[in-house]
Design a protein around this motif. Structure first.
Motif, PDB file in Angstrom:
ATOM      1  N   ALA A 218       0.825  -1.209   0.000  1.00 12.84           N
ATOM      2  CA  ALA A 218       0.000   0.000   0.000  1.00 12.84           C
ATOM      3  C   ALA A 218       0.860   1.261   0.000  1.00 12.84           C
ATOM      4  CB  ALA A 218      -0.929   0.008   1.211  1.00 12.84           C
ATOM      5  N   ASP A 219       2.187   1.093  -0.111  1.00  8.65           N
ATOM      6  CA  ASP A 219       3.123   2.224  -0.110  1.00  8.65           C
ATOM      7  C   ASP A 219       3.013   3.069   1.155  1.00  8.65           C
ATOM      8  OD1 ASP A 219       4.985   2.156  -2.099  1.00  8.65           O
ATOM      9  OD2 ASP A 219       3.851   3.347  -3.541  1.00  8.65           O
ATOM     10  N   GLY A 279       6.522  -8.321  -8.260  1.00 13.26           N
ATOM     11  CA  GLY A 279       6.653  -7.104  -9.050  1.00 13.26           C
ATOM     12  C   GLY A 279       6.176  -5.880  -8.293  1.00 13.26           C
ATOM     13  N   LEU A 280       5.080  -6.035  -7.516  1.00 14.00           N
ATOM     14  CA  LEU A 280       4.590  -4.921  -6.718  1.00 14.00           C
ATOM     15  C   LEU A 280       5.635  -4.470  -5.715  1.00 14.00           C
ATOM     16  CD1 LEU A 280       1.762  -5.132  -7.948  1.00 14.00           C
ATOM     17  CD2 LEU A 280       0.829  -5.145  -5.623  1.00 14.00           C
ATOM     18  N   LEU A 281       6.284  -5.421  -5.070  1.00 15.20           N
ATOM     19  CA  LEU A 281       7.302  -5.062  -4.090  1.00 15.20           C
ATOM     20  C   LEU A 281       8.457  -4.318  -4.755  1.00 15.20           C
ATOM     21  CD1 LEU A 281       8.441  -5.113  -1.237  1.00 15.20           C
ATOM     22  CD2 LEU A 281       9.412  -7.367  -1.742  1.00 15.20           C
ATOM     23  N   PRO A 443       5.083   6.277  -9.381  1.00 14.09           N
ATOM     24  CA  PRO A 443       3.663   5.911  -9.409  1.00 14.09           C
ATOM     25  C   PRO A 443       3.369   4.853  -8.359  1.00 14.09           C
ATOM     26  CG  PRO A 443       4.664   5.787 -11.600  1.00 14.09           C
ATOM     27  CD  PRO A 443       5.789   5.912 -10.618  1.00 14.09           C
ATOM     28  N   LEU A 444       2.088   4.666  -8.045  1.00 11.24           N
ATOM     29  CA  LEU A 444       1.692   3.596  -7.157  1.00 11.24           C
ATOM     30  C   LEU A 444       2.133   2.247  -7.714  1.00 11.24           C
ATOM     31  CD1 LEU A 444      -1.963   4.711  -6.346  1.00 11.24           C
ATOM     32  CD2 LEU A 444      -0.057   4.667  -4.736  1.00 11.24           C
ATOM     33  N   PRO A 445       2.468   1.281  -6.839  1.00 11.44           N
ATOM     34  CA  PRO A 445       2.848  -0.045  -7.330  1.00 11.44           C
ATOM     35  C   PRO A 445       1.778  -0.686  -8.201  1.00 11.44           C
ATOM     36  CG  PRO A 445       3.404   0.157  -5.007  1.00 11.44           C
ATOM     37  CD  PRO A 445       2.607   1.385  -5.374  1.00 11.44           C
TER      38      PRO A 445
END
Length: 448
Positions: A218-219, A279-281, A443-445
């Protein structure tokens, strides 16, 4: 996701006199079930500031409808001749983007009939109200002249609830498989269980590492204190992340806000089928904290990412996803100038600004950041300075300088009372020097 308990004093700033109560006409009432408040000074300059409140927690309603994020700003703006107006919305609690646009539009029509048609309308808001301000400006391109979105999830409701889902999914998979993250049967009990799980996880290095991983999707930054710099200690950073999550994102991930959203949408509007969490991480602003936490705990990060990859996913309903995209996600298209203001250590991640900003013609947006932790932790001086950037662009057709040096000098023109800041998450009052700085978030993940 709103600020409560902020000082409600009427203060005076150099060059911007406050206005006596007797010189302000106050209108209150309700339109289609939505309460409103309007204040018009006797020296009304023909301009209206239409304020949008944020996402109130279940059961909370303010005693007086908010007309500004910081109470100190209100007498200054009235003293400058602005009329101030705001709707409480017919649905004041939870995610209310649809109601906000409808009810603020109705209030603007009421203002036209009962006060006079303004020659200029600026809309602004904080937290979820920042998102509502941007949405309102897109829906009313011929009435709204500019928007100021402060500390808001301006990438949209789809992105916000996807972040909360990713966070909740990770906690469920790695720490508590009994937690529900969609179609929650008993939001109160589910939320209480989530708080128990998080409290227990904070007690051990293994648990903290897994919370850091969930928070990273969620950053959520490892910094939530307004009056202190970011800690270098890994455990303290995770505690600060998690305190924010428990105060703000908990209802979005495990509680009433998630359940209410699904009721509004007629199904689950956000899922995670096909999401690559590795990838999100890699795209998260907090990936270094995760790596350090796993290293300190002696845990295998690859193994936990493999568990996430193999875990059952939540599938979004197509119609529900379209509904949330339509009512709660800005397109970035429009003609009005937009200013955004965000602390770089805000748990409602400043990456929202980048994701939204990438949709907007760069000639009509300016994105401002303050070097501070905490949600919506900017002072009245900083908020008034950002509002004046928007005003100057609307009135001259040109952007003023937004260099941090100029903005800090402008904010310093306000008296020390306008630098008061109550860190509501940590219960700490104090003063804060103007802290505008250059910042370029990624940008957001996962932008939806």
């Amino acid at each position: 996701m709103t600020l409560t308990g902020i000082l409600a004093a009427a203060l005076i700033v150099t060059g911007a006199p406050a206005i006596a109560t007797d010189d302000v006409r106050v209108h209150t009432g309700a339109i289609d079930g939505a309460r409103y408040r309007v204040e018009v000074p006797s020296n009304w300059n023909g301009k209206l500031l239409l304020y949008n409140h944020g996402i109130y927690p279940p059961g909370y309603v303010p005693e007086e409808i908010e007309l500004a994020n910081r109470a100190e700003a209100k007498p200054v703006l009235l003293g400058e001749g602005y009329a101030l107006a705001a709707s409480l919305y017919s649905k004041p609690n939870g995610f209310s983007a649809r109601e906000a646009v409808h009810d603020q539009t109705a209030l603007l029509a009421w203002f036209d009939r009962n006060v006079g048609r303004p020659e200029q309308v600026l809309t602004w808001g904080a937290s979820g109200g920042g998102l509502n301000a941007v949405l309102l400006s897109e829906r009313l391109p011929h009435r709204i002249d500019g928007a100021l979105a402060m500390c808001g999830p301006v990438a949209g409701g789809s992105a916000l609830f996807a972040q909360a889902l990713d966070l909740g999914f990770t906690v469920r998979t790695l720490l508590a498989p009994e937690l529900e993250i969609v179609r929650i049967a008993d939001p109160g009990a589910n939320l209480a269980k989530a708080h128990q799980v998080i409290a227990k996880a904070l007690e051990s290095p293994d648990g903290r590492a897994r919370l850091a991983l969930a928070n990273a999707f969620a950053d959520v930054p490892g910094w939530s204190t307004a009056h202190h710099p970011r800690s270098a200690d890994v455990a303290e950073q995770i505690r600060q992340q998690t305190k924010f999550v428990q105060a703000v994102y908990d209802q979005l991930a495990w509680g009433a806000h998630r359940a209410d959203l699904e009721t509004q949408a007629g199904g689950n509007p956000t899922g995670n089928t096909g999401v690559d969490y590795r990838g999100l991480l890699a795209r998260s602003s907090e990936r270094d904290l995760v790596n350090r936490a796993y290293r300190d705990a002696g845990l295998d990060l690859d193994a936990d990412l493999a568990r996430l990859a193999a875990a059952p996913r939540a599938e979004a309903g197509k119609a529900a996803a379209r509904w949330l995209g339509r009512v709660g996600t800005p397109t970035g298209r429009g003609r009005q100038p937009v200013v955004t203001l965000h602390p770089i250590g805000d748990g409602v991640a400043p990456e929202h600004e980048r994701t939204y900003g990438d949709r907007v013609d760069p000639g009509r947006i300016r994105q401002l950041f303050v070097n501070r932790g905490g949600h919506c932790q900017h002072t009245a001086a900083e908020e008034l300075t950002a509002l004046r950037v928007l005003r100057d662009r609307v009135e001259t057709g040109r952007w003023p300088s937004t260099s941090p040096e100029r903005l800090n000098a402008e904010a310093n023109r306000f008296g020390p009372e306008f630098r008061f800041l109550y860190d509501w998450l940590h219960g700490e009052p104090g003063t804060a020097a103007p802290a505008f700085r250059r910042y370029h978030p990624d940008p957001l993940p996962r932008a939806v």
